[in-house]
Design a protein around this motif. Structure first.
Motif: not given
Length: 362
Positions: A25-44
Motif C-alpha cells: 500500500e505504501d508503494v501504491a500510494r507513492a506510485a499513484g497506482v493500485s495495490r494490484a498493479t504494484v503486485s503485478r510489477v514486483v511479481n514480474g
C-alpha cells in the motif's frame, strides 16, 4: 524464511508490515497506482505499461519496500532468482576451472554484463546467482540447478563458439537467453551486436583522419564476433591498392602487445591501427610508445567495446561502443517474458547498433 523488510506476506499478501516496514500500500500510494498493479510489477508480470512499471520501481526504491520472496514463490511458483552463467568449452580439472574464473574477472566486459543484469533485476526483486561452467561437471550442475527450480532461468554468456551448454539448455527446454548469436540449430533467445557495422565505423574514422597505412589486431579467429569485426573493418578500409595488415590476438592486453609487435616488425610505417577490443588496443598503445610512436600524431588507434580499459588507457581510447549494459538488460527482459509464458514460441533475436566514441587516440 527471508522476510527482509517487506510485509508479512510479501508481494501477494496483506499490506500491513510489522515494525513499520514498507508495504504494498505504501508503494501504491507513492506510485499513484493500485495495490494490484504494484503486485503485478514486483511479481514480474510483463504486460504492464512501461511508464507504470517505471513509476512503481521508483516508488519501491523510494519507500525501501522489499518483497517477501518465500511468500511470493508460493503463489508464483518461481524462485525469484536467475542464474547468470559464464561458460566455456573446457573439460579440465578444478585448477583449470579456477583459471577460467580468474580470466573472467579480469575482463571488463563481464563486469559490464553483471552491472546491466543487476540494474535490470533489482527493481523487480529478482536476484542473480553467478555460476561458472567450463567443464562437463559444471554444465551438469547448471542443468540440475535449473531443472530443480533453484533458479527460474539462465542468462548465458559463453566464451567459446564450441561451448555445448547453449545446446544442452535448448534440448532440455529450460528458459535461457544467450549473449551473442547461438550456433546454427540452437533455438535460444539471444541479443547481439552488429559487429561488422562496428568494424566499418572504425575503418571509416581512420580513413577520414587521412590514415592510409592501416593494420588490425583481430580476436581469436574461431570467435564469430571477432571475425565479423575484422571483416567489417577490412571491407571498409581496403581498396585503391590499400591492404590491411592483420595480426591475431586473444582479447587480452598481452595479446594486443604481441600482435602490435608483429605488426610493427612487418610494417614499421603504419599510421592507423584497429583492435577488436579495448584491452588489445591498450596493449597496442603500450608497444607503440615503447617504439617511440606518438599517439595519435604518428599512429591513430581505435578499439572496440568502450569498456573501462578505454578510459584507463593513455591516451584515452577512441573506440566502438558496444552497449553491453543495455544488452544485458534486454536479456533480462527476454528471459522474464519466457519464464512468464508471454514470449512468442519462436526464439527472439535482438540486435544492437554500435556507435563510435571519439576520444584522444584517434
Amino acid at each position: 524464511m527471508d522476510t527482509g523488510r517487506g510485509t508479512g506476506t510479501g508481494a501477494t499478501g496483506a499490506g500491513t508490515g510489522a515494525g513499520g516496514a514498507p508495504t504494498l500500500e505504501d508503494v501504491a500510494r507513492a506510485a499513484g497506482v493500485s495495490r494490484a498493479t504494484v503486485s503485478r510489477v514486483v511479481n514480474g508480470v510483463r504486460n504492464v505499461d512501461p511508464a507504470i512499471q517505471q513509476a512503481v520501481r521508483q516508488a519501491v526504491a523510494a519507500t525501501g519496500y522489499v518483497a517477501n520472496r518465500a511468500a511470493r514463490s508460493l503463489v508464483t511458483r518461481r524462485s525469484g532468482t536467475v542464474a547468470l552463467v559464464v561458460s566455456g568449452a573446457g573439460s579440465g580439472s578444478a585448477g583449470v576451472r579456477d583459471e577460467f574464473a580468474a580470466r573472467v574477472f579480469e575482463d571488463p566486459f563481464f563486469a559490464r554484463v553483471v552491472s546491466g543484469v543487476v540494474r535490470a533485476l533489482r527493481p523487480l526483486g529478482v536476484h542473480p546467482v553467478l555460476m561458472f561452467a567450463d567443464t562437463g561437471e559444471d554444465r551438469a550442475e547448471v542443468l540440475a540447478y535449473l531443472a530443480q527450480g533453484s533458479a527460474d532461468g539462465a542468462l548465458l554468456v559463453t566464451t567459446h563458439p564450441r561451448d555445448p551448454l547453449p545446446g544442452m539448455l535448448a534440448a532440455a527446454a529450460l528458459p535461457a537467453v544467450l549473449f551473442a548469436r547461438p550456433a546454427a540449430g540452437v533455438p535460444l533467445d539471444h541479443v547481439d551486436l552488429r559487429h561488422r557495422e562496428g568494424g566499418a565505423l572504425a575503418a571509416r574514422h581512420l580513413l577520414a583522419l587521412g590514415r592510409g597505412r592501416l593494420a588490425a589486431i583481430g580476436g581469436p579467429a574461431d570467435v564469430p564476433a571477432s571475425r565479423e569485426r575484422l571483416a567489417g573493418f577490412r571491407e571498409a578500409a581496403e581498396g585503391r591498392d590499400r591492404v590491411v595488415r592483420v595480426a591475431e590476438g586473444d582479447f587480452t592486453l598481452d595479446g594486443g602487445e604481441r600482435a602490435m609487435s608483429c605488426l610493427l616488425a612487418e610494417r614499421p610505417d603504419l599510421d592507423g591501427v584497429f583492435a577488436a577490443n579495448d584491452l588489445m588496443a591498450q596493449g597496442a598503445c603500450l608497444v607503440l610508445r615503447e617504439h617511440g610512436r606518438r599517439i595519435p600524431e604518428d599512429v591513430a588507434v581505435v578499439g572496440f567495446d568502450d569498456s573501462g580499459a578505454a578510459a584507463a588507457c593513455r591516451p584515452r581510447l577512441t573506440t566502438v561502443r558496444q552497449p553491453v549494459e543495455d544488452m544485458a538488460a534486454e536479456m533480462v527482459r527476454l528471459l522474464l517474458d519466457r519464464v512468464a509464458g508471454t514470449a512468442a514460441p519462436e526464439p527472439a533475436s535482438v540486435l544492437f547498433a554500435p556507435a563510435l566514441v571519439i576520444r584522444d587516440s584517434a
